[in-house]
Structure formats: structure tokens, C-alpha cells
Design an enzyme around this catalytic site. Structure first.
Site, PDB file in Angstrom:
ATOM      1  N   SER A   5       8.644  21.063  51.476  1.00  0.00           N
ATOM      2  CA  SER A   5       9.574  21.573  52.393  1.00  0.00           C
ATOM      3  C   SER A   5      10.135  19.984  52.909  1.00  0.00           C
ATOM      4  O   SER A   5       9.822  18.794  53.048  1.00  0.00           O
ATOM      5  CB  SER A   5       8.653  21.633  54.004  1.00  0.00           C
ATOM      6  N   HIS A  30      11.501  24.184  49.591  1.00  0.00           N
ATOM      7  CA  HIS A  30      11.723  25.029  51.122  1.00  0.00           C
ATOM      8  C   HIS A  30      12.670  24.239  51.882  1.00  0.00           C
ATOM      9  O   HIS A  30      12.269  23.189  52.015  1.00  0.00           O
ATOM     10  CB  HIS A  30      10.219  25.061  51.361  1.00  0.00           C
ATOM     11  N   ASP A  32      14.103  24.135  55.570  1.00  0.00           N
ATOM     12  CA  ASP A  32      14.015  24.670  56.949  1.00  0.00           C
ATOM     13  C   ASP A  32      15.280  24.458  57.964  1.00  0.00           C
ATOM     14  O   ASP A  32      15.721  23.270  58.166  1.00  0.00           O
ATOM     15  CB  ASP A  32      12.843  23.628  57.603  1.00  0.00           C
ATOM     16  N   MET A  34      16.976  24.747  61.310  1.00  0.00           N
ATOM     17  CA  MET A  34      16.796  25.002  62.664  1.00  0.00           C
ATOM     18  C   MET A  34      18.079  24.880  63.556  1.00  0.00           C
ATOM     19  O   MET A  34      18.990  23.813  63.246  1.00  0.00           O
ATOM     20  CB  MET A  34      15.724  23.937  63.004  1.00  0.00           C
ATOM     21  N   HIS A  63      14.305  28.948  55.145  1.00  0.00           N
ATOM     22  CA  HIS A  63      13.347  29.389  56.019  1.00  0.00           C
ATOM     23  C   HIS A  63      14.495  29.400  57.366  1.00  0.00           C
ATOM     24  O   HIS A  63      14.378  28.220  57.914  1.00  0.00           O
ATOM     25  CB  HIS A  63      12.119  28.560  56.096  1.00  0.00           C
ATOM     26  N   MET A  65      15.187  29.444  61.030  1.00  0.00           N
ATOM     27  CA  MET A  65      14.458  29.580  62.306  1.00  0.00           C
ATOM     28  C   MET A  65      15.764  29.302  63.210  1.00  0.00           C
ATOM     29  O   MET A  65      16.062  28.416  64.019  1.00  0.00           O
ATOM     30  CB  MET A  65      13.562  28.170  62.424  1.00  0.00           C
ATOM     31  N   MET A 134       3.352  31.420  59.557  1.00  0.00           N
ATOM     32  CA  MET A 134       3.456  30.282  60.172  1.00  0.00           C
ATOM     33  C   MET A 134       2.035  29.933  60.343  1.00  0.00           C
ATOM     34  O   MET A 134       1.227  30.670  61.232  1.00  0.00           O
ATOM     35  CB  MET A 134       4.361  30.169  61.149  1.00  0.00           C
ATOM     36  N   GLY A 139       9.337  24.299  64.143  1.00  0.00           N
ATOM     37  CA  GLY A 139      10.360  23.347  64.888  1.00  0.00           C
ATOM     38  C   GLY A 139      10.056  21.907  64.245  1.00  0.00           C
ATOM     39  O   GLY A 139      11.128  21.172  64.285  1.00  0.00           O
ATOM     40  N   PHE A 140       8.892  21.697  63.908  1.00  0.00           N
ATOM     41  CA  PHE A 140       8.690  20.222  63.374  1.00  0.00           C
ATOM     42  C   PHE A 140       7.613  20.260  62.323  1.00  0.00           C
ATOM     43  O   PHE A 140       6.716  20.818  61.980  1.00  0.00           O
ATOM     44  CB  PHE A 140       8.016  19.550  64.762  1.00  0.00           C
ATOM     45  N   GLY A 141       7.804  18.959  61.498  1.00  0.00           N
ATOM     46  CA  GLY A 141       6.938  18.959  60.334  1.00  0.00           C
ATOM     47  C   GLY A 141       5.764  18.092  60.807  1.00  0.00           C
ATOM     48  O   GLY A 141       5.879  17.701  62.120  1.00  0.00           O
ATOM     49  N   GLY A 142       4.768  17.875  60.155  1.00  0.00           N
ATOM     50  CA  GLY A 142       3.562  16.949  60.627  1.00  0.00           C
ATOM     51  C   GLY A 142       2.638  17.482  61.328  1.00  0.00           C
ATOM     52  O   GLY A 142       1.865  16.692  62.221  1.00  0.00           O
ATOM     53  N   ASP A 172       3.031  28.277  55.930  1.00  0.00           N
ATOM     54  CA  ASP A 172       3.854  27.081  56.225  1.00  0.00           C
ATOM     55  C   ASP A 172       3.412  26.470  57.387  1.00  0.00           C
ATOM     56  O   ASP A 172       3.203  27.165  58.248  1.00  0.00           O
ATOM     57  CB  ASP A 172       5.274  27.566  56.352  1.00  0.00           C
ATOM     58  N   GLY A 173       2.935  25.187  57.218  1.00  0.00           N
ATOM     59  CA  GLY A 173       2.581  24.459  58.542  1.00  0.00           C
ATOM     60  C   GLY A 173       1.144  23.767  58.300  1.00  0.00           C
ATOM     61  O   GLY A 173       0.319  24.298  58.065  1.00  0.00           O
TER      62      GLY A 173
HETATM   63  C1  DX5 Z   1       7.936  23.821  60.412  1.00  0.00           C
HETATM   64  C2  DX5 Z   1       8.547  24.113  59.058  1.00  0.00           C
HETATM   65  C3  DX5 Z   1       7.699  23.675  57.974  1.00  0.00           C
HETATM   66  C4  DX5 Z   1       7.379  22.099  58.055  1.00  0.00           C
HETATM   67  C5  DX5 Z   1       6.210  22.061  57.502  1.00  0.00           C
HETATM   68  O1  DX5 Z   1       8.585  24.527  61.501  1.00  0.00           O
HETATM   69  O2  DX5 Z   1       8.945  25.341  58.724  1.00  0.00           O
HETATM   70  O3  DX5 Z   1       8.033  24.149  56.864  1.00  0.00           O
HETATM   71  O4  DX5 Z   1       8.368  21.351  57.347  1.00  0.00           O
HETATM   72  O5  DX5 Z   1       5.658  20.670  57.259  1.00  0.00           O
HETATM   73  P1  DX5 Z   1       4.286  20.211  57.367  1.00  0.00           P
HETATM   74  O6  DX5 Z   1       3.590  20.399  56.189  1.00  0.00           O
HETATM   75  O7  DX5 Z   1       4.395  18.640  57.600  1.00  0.00           O
HETATM   76  O8  DX5 Z   1       3.501  20.826  58.327  1.00  0.00           O
HETATM   77 ZN    ZN Z   2       9.507  26.078  56.927  1.00  0.00          ZN
END
Ligand code: DX5
Ligand code: ZN
Length: 216
Positions: A5, A30, A32, A34, A63, A65, A134, A139-142, A172-173
């Protein structure tokens, strides 16, 4: 398949990070998208997708969002997205939007949030080319993996097998080397990972380690 991602990549050095993903054996990228409406965060749009397209031959997995995704499907397909997924909650007419994605020549995916009833995937499966589950709130990574999603993936896999529908289940996530094998055993066939791939010192080694965690 492993799909890094890019949300967790270094945006100032995107081409280099993408090359590292390729060296590590990534199968797909991937992206994202948003909009600050469907999810609280804002990321990037079609010009970045096109820029990524220009430096990599890997399939691009967008993806979405965003609210009213049908307004942008064609633009993302033209920018180079081969996989395009939309959230159930953003589509007034899910069947129509999935058909629109396919008509643009892309693979159409339906995305379920961690508590979106699984029945949506059952209903959409015959009209989609993949299901994106999901395992965090988008909304956020990590963020941390939500464990109850594992059983949902198992239920979806069982249902798809019974119906003889062969489509990928993407997760994903919060995916990392500690839960990847369990996810694949449950039925996931595409692992998206951000923090687990772009954190630490080597992107390529992180991908290799993730694959090794699954293959043993
Ligand atoms: C979250 C995203 C994910 C995100 C995954 O809304 O859809 O693709 O980047 O990141 P990690 O692997 O850090 O949870
Ligand atoms: Zn994603």
C-alpha cells in the site's frame, strides 16, 4: 499476491520506493484514494495514479474511499488502474457501479468495512471480480488488525467455494508477518500491507519476509 500500500511510501521518493517493491517481488501496487468525506483523510487522485503507472508495469489496484465513486471510475481507469474497488456504503447502486468499472476494462471489487454485513459480499460476488475485506476502519495506515475479520474471511471463503465462485479475497489493514499465514489459511489470496512493508530499513526484505511468513 502481495500488494504494498503506497500510502505508507515516501511520497517524495515514490519511484524509488516502487522500484524497491518490484525488487522485493510485489505482485501489485495498492493505491488508497481518500476524499476527506467518506473517510477523514485525504490522499491523492488520478494524476498520482498516472505517475505511478508511468514508472511501473505492476497492476495498479485503486481502493476508492470516496463518496459517489461512480463519478471518478472512468478517470481512474484511464489513469491506469486495472483493479478498482468501491465501498458498499458509498454506492447508491452497487450493481451499476461494478458494471461501470468492468465496462472501463478494469476488474471490479466490492469493499466491506470490518462490520459491514457479509451478505453484501454474497450478493455482489457474482457481479464482482474480487472482494476486499477491510481489517481496520478505512482512513489511515498503520492501524491495528481487527481479529474478528479472520472469521469473516473464513465464512466468505466457505460460501464462495460452495457457490463455485472463484474470485480473489483481498485483505487490507494491519497485515504483517505475524498474521499473514493465518489470513491466507482463512482464505485471503491478496495481502495488502503498508506499515509492515514500508517501515524498517528494507522494503524489498520486508516483502520477502511477508511472503516467507506465508510459505513457511
Ligand atoms: C486503510 C487503507 C490501507 C492502509 C493499509 O484505509 O485502505 O490500504 O494503507 O496500511 P497498513 O498495512 O499500515 O494497515
Ligand atoms: Zn486500502
Amino acid at each position: 499476491m502481495i500488494a504494498p500500500s503506497l500510502l505508507s511510501a515516501n511520497f517524495a521518493m515514490l519511484a524509488e520506493d516502487i522500484r524497491a517493491c518490484e525488487r522485493g517481488g510485489a505482485d501489485m501496487l495498492h493505491l488508497d484514494i481518500m476524499d476527506g468525506r467518506f473517510v477523514p483523510n485525504i490522499t491523492f487522485g488520478p494524476p498520482i495514479v498516472a505517475a505511478v503507472r508511468s514508472v511501473s508495469l505492476l497492476p495498479l489496484d485503486c481502493h476508492l474511499m470516496i463518496v459517489e465513486p461512480e463519478r471518478y471510475v472512468e478517470t481512474f481507469a484511464q489513469a491506469g488502474a486495472q483493479w478498482i474497488s468501491v465501498h458498499v456504503e458509498t454506492c447508491q447502486h452497487l450493481h451499476r457501479t461494478l458494471a461501470l468499472i468492468r465496462s472501463c476494462g478494469a476488474r471490479a471489487g466490492v469493499v466491506l468495512n470490518p462490520l459491514t454485513p457479509l451478505e453484501y459480499a454474497f450478493e455482489a460476488a457474482g457481479h464482482a471480480d474480487f472482494v476486499l475485506m477491510m481489517s481496520v476502519n478505512p482512513g489511515f495506515g498503520g492501524q491495528e488488525f481487527i481479529p474478528s475479520v479472520l472469521a469473516r474471511i473464513e465464512r466468505l471463503r466457505t460460501w464462495l467455494e460452495r457457490e463455485r465462485i472463484e474470485i480473489p479475497i483481498e485483505v487490507d489493514g494491519g497485515v504483517h508477518h505475524g498474521n499473514a499465514a493465518a489470513l491466507v489459511n482463512a482464505g485471503a489470496t491478496v495481502l495488502v500491507a503498508g506499515a509492515a512493508i514500508f517501515g524498517g530499513s528494507s522494503i524489498a526484505e520486508n516483502i520477502t519476509a511477508l511472503r516467507a511468513a506465508v510459505l513457511g
